[in-house]
Scaffold this motif. Structure first.
Motif, PDB file in Angstrom:
ATOM      1  N   GLU A  10       0.460  -1.234   0.176  1.00  0.00           N
ATOM      2  CA  GLU A  10       0.408   0.412  -0.111  1.00  0.00           C
ATOM      3  C   GLU A  10       0.873   1.627  -0.127  1.00  0.00           C
ATOM      4  O   GLU A  10       0.025   2.309   0.154  1.00  0.00           O
ATOM      5  N   GLU A  11       2.207   0.892   0.089  1.00  0.00           N
ATOM      6  CA  GLU A  11       2.756   2.090   0.415  1.00  0.00           C
ATOM      7  C   GLU A  11       3.714   3.327  -1.430  1.00  0.00           C
ATOM      8  O   GLU A  11       3.905   1.962  -2.241  1.00  0.00           O
ATOM      9  N   HIS A  12       3.560   4.317  -1.388  1.00  0.00           N
ATOM     10  CA  HIS A  12       4.408   4.589  -2.840  1.00  0.00           C
ATOM     11  C   HIS A  12       5.554   5.209  -2.292  1.00  0.00           C
ATOM     12  O   HIS A  12       5.829   5.646  -1.361  1.00  0.00           O
ATOM     13  N   PHE A  13       6.790   4.215  -3.294  1.00  0.00           N
ATOM     14  CA  PHE A  13       7.912   5.241  -3.170  1.00  0.00           C
ATOM     15  C   PHE A  13       8.640   5.523  -4.308  1.00  0.00           C
ATOM     16  O   PHE A  13       7.784   5.761  -5.447  1.00  0.00           O
ATOM     17  N   ALA A  14       9.873   6.512  -4.700  1.00  0.00           N
ATOM     18  CA  ALA A  14       9.484   7.122  -4.859  1.00  0.00           C
ATOM     19  C   ALA A  14      11.145   7.211  -5.672  1.00  0.00           C
ATOM     20  O   ALA A  14      11.946   6.662  -4.647  1.00  0.00           O
ATOM     21  N   VAL A  15      12.051   7.069  -7.153  1.00  0.00           N
ATOM     22  CA  VAL A  15      12.752   6.587  -7.459  1.00  0.00           C
ATOM     23  C   VAL A  15      13.806   7.987  -8.471  1.00  0.00           C
ATOM     24  O   VAL A  15      12.787   8.321  -9.287  1.00  0.00           O
ATOM     25  N   GLU A  16      15.022   8.613  -8.647  1.00  0.00           N
ATOM     26  CA  GLU A  16      15.209   9.696  -9.425  1.00  0.00           C
ATOM     27  C   GLU A  16      15.487   8.795 -11.048  1.00  0.00           C
ATOM     28  O   GLU A  16      15.199   7.435 -10.570  1.00  0.00           O
ATOM     29  N   THR A  17      15.075   9.637 -12.114  1.00  0.00           N
ATOM     30  CA  THR A  17      14.753   8.237 -13.441  1.00  0.00           C
ATOM     31  C   THR A  17      16.466   8.327 -14.071  1.00  0.00           C
ATOM     32  O   THR A  17      16.442   7.969 -14.415  1.00  0.00           O
ATOM     33  N   ASP A  18      17.701   8.954 -13.627  1.00  0.00           N
ATOM     34  CA  ASP A  18      18.881   9.460 -13.641  1.00  0.00           C
ATOM     35  C   ASP A  18      19.286   7.669 -13.490  1.00  0.00           C
ATOM     36  O   ASP A  18      20.114   7.938 -14.152  1.00  0.00           O
ATOM     37  N   LYS A  19      18.727   7.407 -12.447  1.00  0.00           N
ATOM     38  CA  LYS A  19      19.770   5.909 -12.810  1.00  0.00           C
ATOM     39  C   LYS A  19      18.677   4.677 -13.260  1.00  0.00           C
ATOM     40  O   LYS A  19      18.896   3.508 -13.021  1.00  0.00           O
ATOM     41  N   ILE A  20      17.895   5.164 -14.186  1.00  0.00           N
ATOM     42  CA  ILE A  20      16.410   4.006 -14.555  1.00  0.00           C
ATOM     43  C   ILE A  20      16.916   4.124 -15.903  1.00  0.00           C
ATOM     44  O   ILE A  20      16.713   5.039 -16.943  1.00  0.00           O
ATOM     45  N   LEU A  21      17.595   2.616 -16.535  1.00  0.00           N
ATOM     46  CA  LEU A  21      17.570   2.291 -17.579  1.00  0.00           C
ATOM     47  C   LEU A  21      15.920   2.017 -18.754  1.00  0.00           C
ATOM     48  O   LEU A  21      15.580   2.482 -19.822  1.00  0.00           O
ATOM     49  N   SER A  22      15.080   1.336 -17.843  1.00  0.00           N
ATOM     50  CA  SER A  22      13.787   0.947 -18.459  1.00  0.00           C
ATOM     51  C   SER A  22      13.097   0.126 -17.676  1.00  0.00           C
ATOM     52  O   SER A  22      13.319   0.480 -16.672  1.00  0.00           O
ATOM     53  N   ILE A  23      11.767   0.377 -17.787  1.00  0.00           N
ATOM     54  CA  ILE A  23      10.254   0.068 -17.290  1.00  0.00           C
ATOM     55  C   ILE A  23       9.735  -1.063 -17.805  1.00  0.00           C
ATOM     56  O   ILE A  23       9.698  -1.067 -19.262  1.00  0.00           O
ATOM     57  N   ASN A  24      10.062  -2.315 -17.336  1.00  0.00           N
ATOM     58  CA  ASN A  24       9.059  -3.426 -18.617  1.00  0.00           C
ATOM     59  C   ASN A  24       8.316  -4.791 -17.382  1.00  0.00           C
ATOM     60  O   ASN A  24       8.335  -4.065 -16.389  1.00  0.00           O
ATOM     61  N   ASP A  25       7.914  -5.333 -17.771  1.00  0.00           N
ATOM     62  CA  ASP A  25       6.709  -6.254 -17.694  1.00  0.00           C
ATOM     63  C   ASP A  25       6.824  -7.001 -16.973  1.00  0.00           C
ATOM     64  O   ASP A  25       8.445  -7.499 -17.582  1.00  0.00           O
TER      65      ASP A  25
END
Length: 132
Positions: A10-25
């Motif tokens: 039930e909790e929401h988290f956030a991560v800065e996009t500069d570390k993220i390469l992709s979001i996948n299923d």
């Protein structure tokens, strides 16, 4: 600052996009015998093998929900996947909205919280969490 917002339980988290390469299923996970409990296994992403970390265990969150997304991150020159219940959105948030939690931040990987229209987002330093 741009963040990816995701849910664990039930909790929401956030991560800065500069570390993220992709979001996948979610995809097929190959279990690795005798690996640490927080390693869910290995995934094959477009011919590249990556470790998949169960971020619920690292954050000590109990969630019975099915994990639907994998976020691929670049951490210390290594590409690692984390499994999350759901990626909700990518948004720009002004840095001044980030409230630091110096007094309660014993873990070191929590950068602070953001109150986003009544939703509390815990901003995590994903590198510190994965290296913890």
């Amino acid at each position: 600052m741009q963040f990816v917002i995701f849910k664990l339980g039930e909790e929401h988290f956030a991560v800065e996009t500069d570390k993220i390469l992709s979001i996948n299923d979610m995809m097929t996970i190959t279990k690795v015998p005798k690996s640490p409990e927080y390693i869910k296994g290995l995934i094959n992403l477009r011919g590249s093998i990556k470790s998949l970390v169960d971020v619920n265990l690292l954050l000590n969150i109990k969630s019975e929900k099915e994990q639907n997304n994998i976020i691929i991150l670049k951490v210390d020159e290594e590409e690692i996947g984390i499994s999350v219940d759901e990626v909700e959105e990518v948004i720009d948030i002004d840095e001044y909205k980030l409230q630091k939690l110096e007094t309660h931040n014993t873990e070191g990987y929590i950068k602070g919280v953001i109150d986003l229209e009544g939703r509390l987002l815990t901003v995590i330093d994903i590198e510190k969490l994965l290296n913890h």
